[in-house]
Write an enzyme that holds these catalytic residues in place. Structure first.
Site, PDB file in Angstrom:
ATOM      1  N   HIS B 442       3.184   5.151  -1.314  1.00  0.00           N
ATOM      2  CA  HIS B 442       3.340   4.649   0.051  1.00  0.00           C
ATOM      3  C   HIS B 442       4.461   5.325   0.805  1.00  0.00           C
ATOM      4  CE1 HIS B 442       2.226   2.241   3.298  1.00  0.00           C
ATOM      5  NE2 HIS B 442       2.198   1.050   2.747  1.00  0.00           N
ATOM      6  N   ASP B 446      -0.321   6.425   4.121  1.00  0.00           N
ATOM      7  CA  ASP B 446      -0.385   5.079   4.680  1.00  0.00           C
ATOM      8  C   ASP B 446      -1.686   4.397   4.267  1.00  0.00           C
ATOM      9  OD1 ASP B 446      -0.985   6.626   7.848  1.00  0.00           O
ATOM     10  OD2 ASP B 446      -2.474   5.944   6.393  1.00  0.00           O
TER      11      ASP B 446
END
Lengths: 439, 472
Positions: B442, B446
């Site tokens: 992350h 995204d």
């Protein structure tokens, strides 16, 4: 009786203390004399042996020479003379030899500014005691008061400023000096590394002593092997330390024989040896002589008459001793734990993995193509040529692979040449020609 | 004339079998001693050293040895020490290879002891390390000409195990602040391992030592604690990690520093299931092997990566730690997590983007058989860019796979299940479903990108005909 005969009589006799200095600067001879003293001296005796070697690199008995030494720098290879002269560095006059000694520990660089000391003594409970390092510190302190023994039994210099008088240690304390051990930037500098050996009732503790080496700046280059990031080995690595000479601006200029004399004096004081009627080795050669308590003399190559010294000397110089110990390691262009940088001429899709045992390539996996099945058949071809090759008998990987592996395209021909060149650099110490990148 | 014996136990006509110095005088007997195989322990080397590295062996199994023969050479710190045998006998088994680390107090080799085992020698075999001397047996006055004298001291006189004086002076290894701390905590500096420059003891080292000291009084770590009433007591068995486990330990510790984004989806595999069944019963090529779901999913993943190449990249924080960057990679080298008897291994298939589903299937087969035989090469195990974890072959529906630290995405495939579902007309129908669980880094990927890529993969899996239009 010949000198060699008298020497072996003295060594094996029950005389309690011996002091010998070698006049030879041949590392193989000196280490062989040391080994002879270790094996043949009387179990209750204590022997001090001092020697100075021409420039050479000495690796520990358990180490991997490809990992520790930059072979390209230590060899004088006719093809690479061009690359040497391109750099602005003093070119060594003679080849720098690489030798594997018989004691443990790490890799050291010897040259004529370095005094080697070796003490052989009766062993208690298999524990090698390093108390003679303290003896050498007492000798060094006559010239440089910054010396002390550290926790690894090495001798270091404290570079910091002089401490307040109230903080000064007792002058007999060889583990502390009157100087601060750092001055913010510098750490204690190593001037002596040591190693030990124990066998039966005898122990050996030997070490270096950097008096005035002109090569300090180059040492790290010789001891930094380009193959190291590509090797996976279980051999004991060296502990690198910043080094210094004993001689610095604020000390007078002794010579190696003066330091040897000081070490001998410290030895005599330590054991309270009665040296009446003996002339100890000093500036000039001294014949072998002894009284009831002590034997002494200078030694040289005439001792090669002693068969054990001669055979030990031959063994320690042999490439088999250096490269073919029973060790296993791998050389991999793409090791699994890291991504070391390959030269830009290395073919990007090539993969090299060799398993080397006792100096022999026992298995290999070399491929050029990205495609798995082509790679697999290439690996078979390469392995057919490489398997069971003794590295010390190889002249050139480039030639071996060029002649032994058949491929179709010119690109593959070129890639094989480059794979061979990389292996020549890693394992044979051939400096790679920059112009080759365009071939 | 043998009148020099001083031992009170032995009458003048008895004699020892061998003129070794230091051997105690044994009574004469006719029967041969029974063969007794005992582990010979590596005795204390001193200086608190707990392990040494084997340099070389001088014997091999079935070699005959005599007392004082060299067994092996070990390296402890910087000394090369020769270990000699205390007994006559035959070597049966060597417990280490050269370059292995040998533990002090643990068996070095097994020896079939042919000589009589004196009480003081018992301690060198399979029990504690303390060397106790037996005071009655004196030194044998006859000296064998070649044998050195000092070894005799070991077996006969009461020994004090004297360690080398290890006086690490506090002021050379620690700053005044640390010395003060040591004094307050009443710790001796020689007990603390220094991790600072030159082995210097730092404050953290002292604190660590202090806290571990209080733990030492906790249950002992001996491998087989003997507990007669064991109804409530916990027994602990220490097993070191296998090489694969330690690698897994290191790798997972690294991986879990990455923030993972988890995305799970349930896919309808009815169409894929019937396609697979059809291909396996009517193979189009003569030597085609049976296809599982895995090659289809791998190919679908690779096709999706063409649209979302960021999931095939890697994060580079080493070149410039203050400016991390993405390294995009053109080849899709899909790693396949495999469970082997030795543990978890992830070999990869190279260049999946250029391979057909049939080739992918054969590569999976090849890697699996190599893995089971422990014959995977480093080329197979390196260079992976994205990983697929087929834990569904064992069981489980939802997984949260852990990223490989040189990658940014991993796909976990759950077990195929049959569930009831509704069709368009509202009837209950049988549906075969499979869960795909994605984890992504992350820091650089995204959620939307993962979701979109997952949708593309779902499209190819639920409607395999979509892959046909991409055929080259």
């Amino acid at each position: 009786m010949s000198i060699a005969g008298r020497f072996s009589r003295l060594v094996t006799s029950p005389i309690k203390h011996h002091v010998y200095v070698s006049r030879s600067s041949d590392v193989a001879l000196n280490l062989s004399i040391e080994h002879y003293l270790f094996q043949r001296s009387h179990p209750a005796s204590t022997v001090l042996f001092l020697y100075v070697n021409k420039p050479c690199i000495v690796i520990g008995t358990n180490q991997n020479p490809w990992f520790e030494v930059n072979h390209a720098l230590t060899r004088r290879n006719a093809a690479s003379l061009d690359s040497f002269s391109q750099r602005d560095e003093p070119v060594p006059k003679d080849e720098i030899r690489v030798i594997r000694r018989r004691s443990g520990g790490g890799t050291v660089f010897h040259d004529l500014g370095n005094v080697n000391f070796s003490v052989i003594f009766p062993l208690v409970d298999k524990i090698v005691n390093y108390k003679h390092a303290e003896m050498v510190v007492r000798a060094i302190r006559k010239t440089n008061p910054r010396a002390r023994v550290n926790h690894r039994h090495d001798i270091v210099l404290d570079p910091g400023p002089l401490l307040d008088e109230s903080d000064w240690p007792d002058s007999h304390d060889t583990r502390r000096t009157a100087y601060a051990f750092d001055n913010g930037e510098l750490e204690p500098r190593k001037i002596s590394g040591s190693a030990g050996k124990a066998s039966g009732p005898r122990g050996l503790h030997h070490g270096t002593c950097l008096l005035a080496s002109p090569n300090l700046a180059s040492i790290s280059k010789y001891l930094c092997s380009p193959a190291a990031p590509f090797l996976v080995t279980k051999a004991a690595p060296s502990t690198p330390s910043p080094v210094a000479n004993i001689i610095s601006q604020d000390t007078p200029k002794p010579t190696t024989s003066m330091l040897q004399q000081q070490i001998i004096d410290a030895f005599i004081q330590m054991y309270n040896i009665d040296t009446t009627k003996l002339s100890l080795p000093h500036e000039s050669d001294t014949a072998l002589q002894n009284n009831k308590h002590c034997a002494t003399g200078t030694l040289d190559h005439t001792l090669l008459e002693i068969p054990e010294i001669r055979s030990g000397c031959t063994e320690i110089q042999s490439p088999e001793w250096l490269y073919e110990q029973k060790r296993e390691f791998t050389l991999s262009s793409h090791p699994s734990n890291a991504h070391p940088t390959l030269p830009d001429w290395f073919p990007p899709s090539a993969r090299i993995h060799l398993v080397i045992k006792s100096g022999l390539i026992t298995s290999s996996s070399i491929s050029l193509s990205r495609h798995p099945s082509i790679a697999a058949s290439e690996a078979v071809k390469f392995n057919a040529v490489l398997q069971n090759t003794r590295i010390i008998k190889l002249d050139s990987f480039r030639r071996l692979l060029d002649e032994g592996v058949s491929v179709d395209g010119a690109k593959q021909r070129r890639d094989i040449y480059r794979v061979g060149a990389w292996l020549d650099w890693m394992l044979l110490g051939h400096e790679v020609d920059v112009r080759m990148a365009n071939k | 004339m043998r009148s020099l014996f001083r031992s009170p136990q032995v009458a003048w006509h008895q004699f020892s079998r061998r003129p070794y110095p230091g051997r105690s005088i044994r009574p004469f007997h006719i029967s041969s001693p029974l063969a007794v195989i005992k582990p010979f322990l590596l005795s204390d080397i001193g200086e608190g050293i707990k392990e040494v590295q084997i340099i070389q062996w001088f014997v091999e199994p079935e070699a005959r040895v005599e007392q004082f023969d060299k067994l092996c050479e070990v390296q402890s710190d910087k000394a090369a020490v020769e270990i000699t045998s205390r007994f006559d006998g035959v070597i049966k088994k060597l417990h280490y290879e050269p370059e292995d680390m040998a533990q002090v107090g643990q068996p070095l080799c097994d020896i079939d002891v042919l000589s009589e085992i004196e009480p003081e020698d018992e301690t060198a075999l399979g029990s504690t390390n303390k060397q106790a001397g037996s005071p009655e047996t004196p030194q044998q006055p006859q000296k064998a000409a070649e044998r050195p004298q000092s070894q005799s001291g070991e077996a006969n006189k009461p020994l004090e195990v004297s360690k080398a004086p290890n006086t690490r002076d506090a002021s050379s290894s620690a700053t005044p602040a640390v010395r003060g701390l040591l004094k307050d905590l009443k710790i001796d500096i020689s007990e603390v391992t220094g991790t600072g420059k030159d082995g210097r003891v730092l404050k953290e080292d002292v604190q660590k030592h202090a806290s571990s000291r209080s733990l030492e009084s906790a249950p002992s770590s001996s491998p087989i604690p003997s507990q007669p009433n064991s109804d409530t007591a916990q027994t602990e068995n220490i097993i070191p990690l296998t090489p694969i486990q330690s690698q897994m330990f290191k790798t997972m510790t690294r991986s879990l520093m990455i923030p993972h984004f988890l995305y799970t989806d349930e896919l309808n595999v009815n169409a894929l299931s019937s396609l697979r069944h059809h291909l396996n019963t009517h193979p189009s090529l003569p030597d085609q092997q049976k296809l599982s779901y895995l090659p289809f999913i791998i190919k679908a993943l690779s096709l999706a990566l063409d649209n979302y190449p960021i999931l095939n990249a890697r994060v580079d924080t080493e070149t410039d730690a203050s400016r991390p960057r993405l390294v995009m990679r053109s080849a899709h080298n899909v790693g396949i997590a495999m469970d082997t008897p030795q543990g978890l291994i992830v070999p990869n298939i190279k260049n999946v983007n250029t391979l057909s589903i049939a080739t992918i299937a054969s590569e999976v087969q090849r890697l699996q058989s190599l893995a089971l035989a422990s014959k995977l090469t480093p080329a197979d195990l390196t260079g992976g860019t994205i990983t697929v974890s087929n834990i569904g072959s064992i069981g489980g529906t939802y997984v949260a796979p852990i990223l490989v630290s040189s990658e940014v995405a991993i796909l976990g495939i759950g077990k195929k299940r049959v569930v009831p579902a509704f069709d368009e007309a509202g009837n209950v129908v049988k549906r075969e479903v499979m869960n795909l669980s994605w984890s992504a880094d992350h820091r650089v990927v995204d959620g939307a990108t993962v979701a979109r890529c997952a949708e593309v993969v779902r499209g190819f899996v639920e409607r395999p005909e979509g892959m046909i239009v991409r055929l080259r």
